[in-house]
Structures are given as C-alpha cells and as structure tokens.
Design an enzyme around this catalytic site. Structure first.
Site, mmCIF file in Angstrom:
data_model
loop_
_atom_site.group_PDB
_atom_site.id
_atom_site.type_symbol
_atom_site.label_atom_id
_atom_site.label_comp_id
_atom_site.label_asym_id
_atom_site.label_seq_id
_atom_site.Cartn_x
_atom_site.Cartn_y
_atom_site.Cartn_z
ATOM 1 N N HIS A 79 0.826 -1.210 0.000
ATOM 2 C CA HIS A 79 0.000 0.000 0.000
ATOM 3 C C HIS A 79 0.868 1.272 0.000
ATOM 4 O O HIS A 79 0.447 2.313 -0.509
ATOM 5 C CB HIS A 79 -0.971 -0.008 1.182
ATOM 6 C CG HIS A 79 -1.827 -1.250 1.200
ATOM 7 N ND1 HIS A 79 -2.331 -1.793 2.342
ATOM 8 C CD2 HIS A 79 -2.233 -2.056 0.180
ATOM 9 C CE1 HIS A 79 -3.025 -2.885 2.030
ATOM 10 N NE2 HIS A 79 -2.973 -3.068 0.730
ATOM 11 N N HIS A 240 -9.712 -1.689 -4.304
ATOM 12 C CA HIS A 240 -8.520 -2.024 -3.515
ATOM 13 C C HIS A 240 -7.639 -3.034 -4.252
ATOM 14 O O HIS A 240 -6.408 -2.948 -4.202
ATOM 15 C CB HIS A 240 -8.877 -2.559 -2.132
ATOM 16 C CG HIS A 240 -7.644 -2.805 -1.319
ATOM 17 N ND1 HIS A 240 -6.987 -1.796 -0.661
ATOM 18 C CD2 HIS A 240 -6.885 -3.917 -1.163
ATOM 19 C CE1 HIS A 240 -5.886 -2.285 -0.107
ATOM 20 N NE2 HIS A 240 -5.801 -3.574 -0.397
ATOM 21 N N ASP A 244 -3.764 -2.607 -5.152
ATOM 22 C CA ASP A 244 -2.709 -3.600 -4.906
ATOM 23 C C ASP A 244 -1.900 -3.861 -6.173
ATOM 24 O O ASP A 244 -0.670 -3.996 -6.117
ATOM 25 C CB ASP A 244 -3.328 -4.926 -4.433
ATOM 26 C CG ASP A 244 -3.639 -4.942 -2.938
ATOM 27 O OD1 ASP A 244 -3.105 -4.099 -2.192
ATOM 28 O OD2 ASP A 244 -4.427 -5.817 -2.522
ATOM 29 N N HIS A 267 -1.263 -11.084 -4.794
ATOM 30 C CA HIS A 267 0.102 -10.564 -4.916
ATOM 31 C C HIS A 267 1.032 -11.509 -5.677
ATOM 32 O O HIS A 267 1.815 -11.071 -6.518
ATOM 33 C CB HIS A 267 0.666 -10.254 -3.536
ATOM 34 C CG HIS A 267 -0.114 -9.194 -2.836
ATOM 35 N ND1 HIS A 267 -0.136 -7.890 -3.262
ATOM 36 C CD2 HIS A 267 -0.942 -9.242 -1.768
ATOM 37 C CE1 HIS A 267 -0.927 -7.175 -2.468
ATOM 38 N NE2 HIS A 267 -1.433 -7.980 -1.563
HETATM 39 ZN ZN LIG Z 1 -3.973 -4.555 -0.290
#
Ligand SMILES: [Zn+2]
Length: 291
Positions: A79, A240, A244, A267
């Site tokens: 973030h 969000h 990311d 991720h």
């Molecule tokens: Zn995140």
C-alpha cells in the site's frame, strides 16, 4: 508518454501500527536522487542496508508483498508502494523503525495525504518505461485466478479487475477497468481499503497476527456484509485490488504500458505476470535502457 523522474520536495512522516505485528511504527519518506528508485530501510536493525523495492527482493508470502535483503525484511509494502507509484514518485528512501509500514486505514490514503503535503518535484532524468509486447498469462494453482497482459494501442497502463468469490460470498462480484493517471489514482483508488473475511481475520488472530486490528481499521466481511464499518464505494473491494496491482507492478522499478486483466488475482500472481512481462518487454524507443 515520456515523463521525467520525480521525488519528494521534503521528507514526510507517517505514524501508526502495523496490521500484521501490531508494532508501533514511524515511517519516513525521504527525497532521493535520480535513478535511486524506491528502497525501504529498517532503522531499528543496526547497519541494515536499504532494500530495493524490486521483484528480485520479493519473498513469498500469503496475501501480502514482502521484500528482504541480508536478513532484514519489510512486510506488507504494497500500500506504500501503491501510494508512491500512484503519485509517480520514482525516487524515495522509505525508512521505518519496525518490520512493516503503519497500516493506517488499510488504504493508501494515509500515505497519499502526507506525500502530497510534502510536495513532489521533477528531476532531469527521464523515467524508464516497459512496453508490454505480445500476450502473457499466469494462473493460480487452485482457485481459477488468472492475470493476463497484452499490448495497448495507447501508451498507457490499463488494469481491468474482476472479483467474484461465488454466490455465497458476502462480497458481491465486481468488475472495474482503470486507466492509470496520478489524478485518477488519488480520486478513484487511494481511499479503497484492505478487506478480509471474518473467518480469515479469526484465523490470522489465532496465529498471533493482526491482534490489534479492529473492524474500524479495515473492512471485515461477515456473512451479512461489512462488520462495524461502511463502504466508501459499492465496489471498494475491486478498487482495492487494483490499488494492490498498482503497488505490485511498481516492483518493476519503471513505468509499464499495457493492458492487464486480472481475475481474482493476488500478490503472487501480480509478481509472476510482472516477471513474465519484463522478460519479453521492449524498452520504449524514446527511453533509455531499463536495467
Ligand atoms: Zn492490499
């Protein structure tokens, strides 16, 4: 479109506690020279060197991005990376006195506010750009998650994200396409907070993680929806997820032009597509070689 590298005009400070460990953390953003890139430095570990925020320093983690070098690790950099990339701040030394950045409200807003207040200055060197060539695809092992990348006619970064956790999930399906600009990042993505399912939050707490986090610090979804909090947008979750992506793609250390389409990507897949794209990308003819 070609642009100059940028850094901060003055240092900026963010304080708070880390979501994972609960540690009180002071984080400082410091201006840095051209071609420095983004690096994180643990000031609580004597003699620890800055860790470049690059794919080569990423270590495998569940549901977060962590970087490590010579025994010093920084957890959950995504973030902070999104805030810097979102504002096109290319050169910055991020010093912190603990293992992870302050979590703030689970979005990038707490960093964005301080970074904008410190001011951003242009430097003289041009920013490197990777241009996606051809088509690329990586898939998750179990859940059907996927992310693809392909060239775009216009030289820009476009991210399409589709989130669908099935008919029984309290998080409803969401689809959004975002064409990157710093202005749109600030207005459309920066506020979007981390979200977890109540069961996931409980499992983390059972392992000793996130014990200081409450339903007011981020979005916790129970069977009836968000617990003890209100959504800032009906599609805050997909916003969000794109935030990311912006943070994870910044681990390339340069701008990237292409269209990414993600389905339930996290991720690890974000890192994987970046590695694949970097291996096949060409440098923009107007730019210098990407190291
Ligand atoms: Zn995140």
């Amino acid at each position: 479109m070609m642009r100059q590298q940028r850094t901060l005009d003055r240092p900026a400070t963010v304080q708070g506690f880390g979501f994972l460990t609960g540690a009180d953390i002071t984080l400082r953003f410091l201006p840095a020279a051209e071609d420095h890139g983004i690096a994180f430095q643990r000031t609580d570990l004597a003699g620890s060197e800055p860790i470049p925020a690059r794919l080569d320093y990423v270590v495998p983690r569940q549901r977060r991005t962590a970087i490590t070098r010579n025994g010093a690790t920084v957890e959950m950099v995504e973030h902070v990376m999104a805030a810097l990339a979102g504002l096109q701040i290319d050169n910055c030394l991020v010093q912190l006195d603990g293992p992870e950045p302050p979590g703030g409200d689970g979005s990038s807003l707490h960093c964005i506010t301080e970074l904008l207040d410190a001011g951003i200055v242009e430097q003289s060197a041009p920013r490197d750009i990777l241009v996606v060539q051809g088509e690329h695809r990586v898939t998750g092992e179990r859940d059907g998650s996927e992310i693809t990348a392909q060239a775009v006619p216009r030289r820009t970064l476009v991210i399409t994200y589709e989130l669908d956790y099935g008919p029984r999930s309290p998080i409803r399906p969401q689809l959004l396409t975002f064409e990157f600009s710093p202005e749109l990042f600030v207005t459309n993505l920066a506020f979007a907070r981390t979200f977890v399912l109540e069961a996931e939050a409980q499992a983390l707490k059972a392992q000793g993680y996130g014990t200081r986090v409450t339903a007011q610090d981020l979005l916790i979804f129970g069977s009836q929806g968000v617990i003890g909090n209100e959504l800032r947008a009906v599609d805050e979750c997909v916003r969000h997820k794109i935030l990311d992506c912006v943070g994870d793609f910044a681990l390339l250390g340069c701008d990237i032009h292409g269209h990414f389409r993600a389905y339930r990507s996290g991720h690890a897949l974000n890192h994987a597509i970046c590695r694949q794209v970097a291996a096949h990308a060409i440098q923009d003819e107007s730019q210098r070689r990407v190291a």
